[in-house]
Design an enzyme around this catalytic site. Structure first.
Site, PDB file in Angstrom:
ATOM      1  N   CYS A   1       0.728  -1.096  -0.113  1.00  0.00           N
ATOM      2  CA  CYS A   1      -0.065  -0.092  -0.026  1.00  0.00           C
ATOM      3  C   CYS A   1       0.814   1.171  -0.097  1.00  0.00           C
ATOM      4  O   CYS A   1       1.529   1.672  -1.096  1.00  0.00           O
ATOM      5  CB  CYS A   1      -0.992  -0.119   1.204  1.00  0.00           C
ATOM      6  SG  CYS A   1      -2.302   0.974   1.153  1.00  0.00           S
TER       7      CYS A   1
ATOM      8  N   HIS B   1      -3.415  -5.711   1.295  1.00  0.00           N
ATOM      9  CA  HIS B   1      -2.934  -5.720   2.533  1.00  0.00           C
ATOM     10  C   HIS B   1      -2.664  -7.058   2.816  1.00  0.00           C
ATOM     11  O   HIS B   1      -3.439  -7.761   3.663  1.00  0.00           O
ATOM     12  CB  HIS B   1      -3.647  -5.195   3.589  1.00  0.00           C
ATOM     13  CG  HIS B   1      -3.218  -3.635   3.440  1.00  0.00           C
ATOM     14  ND1 HIS B   1      -2.230  -2.877   4.118  1.00  0.00           N
ATOM     15  CD2 HIS B   1      -4.089  -2.485   2.933  1.00  0.00           C
ATOM     16  CE1 HIS B   1      -2.573  -1.571   3.764  1.00  0.00           C
ATOM     17  NE2 HIS B   1      -3.450  -1.324   3.102  1.00  0.00           N
TER      18      HIS B   1
ATOM     19  N   GLU C   1      -1.036  -8.650   5.090  1.00  0.00           N
ATOM     20  CA  GLU C   1      -0.786  -8.696   6.588  1.00  0.00           C
ATOM     21  C   GLU C   1      -2.104  -8.655   7.442  1.00  0.00           C
ATOM     22  O   GLU C   1      -2.362  -9.008   8.505  1.00  0.00           O
ATOM     23  CB  GLU C   1       0.075  -7.798   7.288  1.00  0.00           C
ATOM     24  CG  GLU C   1      -0.219  -6.163   7.428  1.00  0.00           C
ATOM     25  CD  GLU C   1      -0.547  -5.575   6.022  1.00  0.00           C
ATOM     26  OE1 GLU C   1      -0.402  -5.900   4.888  1.00  0.00           O
ATOM     27  OE2 GLU C   1      -0.912  -4.480   6.274  1.00  0.00           O
TER      28      GLU C   1
END
Lengths: 83, 234
Positions: free
Chosen positions: B86, B203, B205
């Site tokens: 990002c 994302h 994560e």
């Protein structure tokens, strides 16, 4: 002292979603002649310098490195006043 | 193996990355403050998401000149794995480690939703844990994720197979409707020519353990770990 105006604009052909939204809004408001709106940035810089040529070179470098992204943007430097 | 998570003022996904690497992937990890001048001792770097420097001027533009960046660039040039997620992707673009630039989302809105991604290659250090054309569900959360590059650059990306992830529908088709932000060629993630620098808007994560609703993102971290340990064994 040298004062400069720097205009950062999106390159031709690069989509400007902000400009398009503003353009639509202007049309909705009744401004019928609006053909296109492109939104850019206007940056004012004051330099502690009395050499317009050297200042120009420095501003060019600043614009190229940081103020504009050459992938999507063009810039134009205008030295407005040296006192 | 030891990961470094680079923290800029305004990064806000650093702790998520740290958590996944340490507690889910079970690897060593340390934060690297943006004012550090070297990245010695790290085997892989993550540039996390967030709003570095408040996204002032352009996303990633100011972070790109942080004191740590010359070391990050040198690390990448030497072939070290670098993942930009990002805002991290935006910083890698500004730094010239990846080609192209980000524009405002086509819709002008900040988009926070889970999207489908197609894995286009599995022979890379970032995707070897996936199957070719596998469809991943990974969230995006950005206002400027509309990837732009000129036609020549796009052709190079395609010819060199640098487009790792594309936005797709549930069948894997890269349709206009499945493109959340207007990115050129539905691009969600790319690698550099050497294949050691990945930038992606989604994302991973945020979806690396089932308790968060999915773990499709974990494969990226595990791929890097497998790749590095495989290389180190040779």
């Amino acid at each position: 002292m040298i004062r400069a105006n720097i205009y950062v604009t999106l390159k031709k052909g690069v989509l400007d979603p902000q400009g398009e939204a503003v353009s639509r809004s202007l049309q909705v408001m009744g401004y019928q002649g609006v053909q296109e709106v492109r939104i850019g940035k206007f940056i004012q810089i004051v330099l502690d310098s009395d050499d317009p040529e050297a200042a120009g070179r420095q501003l060019e470098e600043m614009s190229d490195k940081l103020l504009a992204n050459p992938v999507i943007e063009d810039f134009r430097i205008e030295i407005v006043a040296g006192e | 193996m030891k990961f470094g998570v680079v923290v800029f003022p305004g990064s806000n996904c650093d702790a998520d990355c740290y958590h996944v690497i340490r507690n889910v992937a079970q690897q060593d990890v340390e934060y690297i403050w943006h004012q550090q001048h070297d990245v010695k001792g790290f085997d892989a770097l993550v540039l996390p998401g967030g709003f570095s420097y408040g996204d002032y001027l352009r996303t990633g533009a100011i972070a790109r000149f942080s004191p740590v960046m010359p070391a990050v660039i040198e690390f990448a040039r030497r072939g070290g794995p670098v993942i930009g997620i990002c805002n991290g992707f935006q910083i890698l673009l500004e730094a010239g480690l990846l080609p192209g630039a980000m524009l405002r989302n086509r819709s002008l809105t900040f988009i926070c939703e889970t999207v489908n991604l197609r894995v286009n290659r599995t022979d890379t250090m970032f995707t070897n844990r996936y199957a070719k054309d596998q469809i991943l569900q990974i969230p995006i959360a950005h206002g400027e994720g509309n990837y732009y590059c000129d036609n020549d650059t796009l052709k190079r990306l395609q010819d060199n197979q640098q487009i790792l992830f594309t936005y797709c529908d549930s069948e894997g088709r890269e349709t206009e409707e499945a493109n959340p932000n207007g990115s050129v060629a539905n691009i969600a993630g790319i690698i550099n020519e050497q294949g050691n620098v990945l930038g992606m808007m989604p994302h991973p994560e945020r979806c690396s353990e089932p308790i968060l609703g999915g773990s499709d993102g974990l494969g990226i971290f595990l791929s890097v770990i497998d790749w590095c340990q495989g290389v180190s064994r040779k």
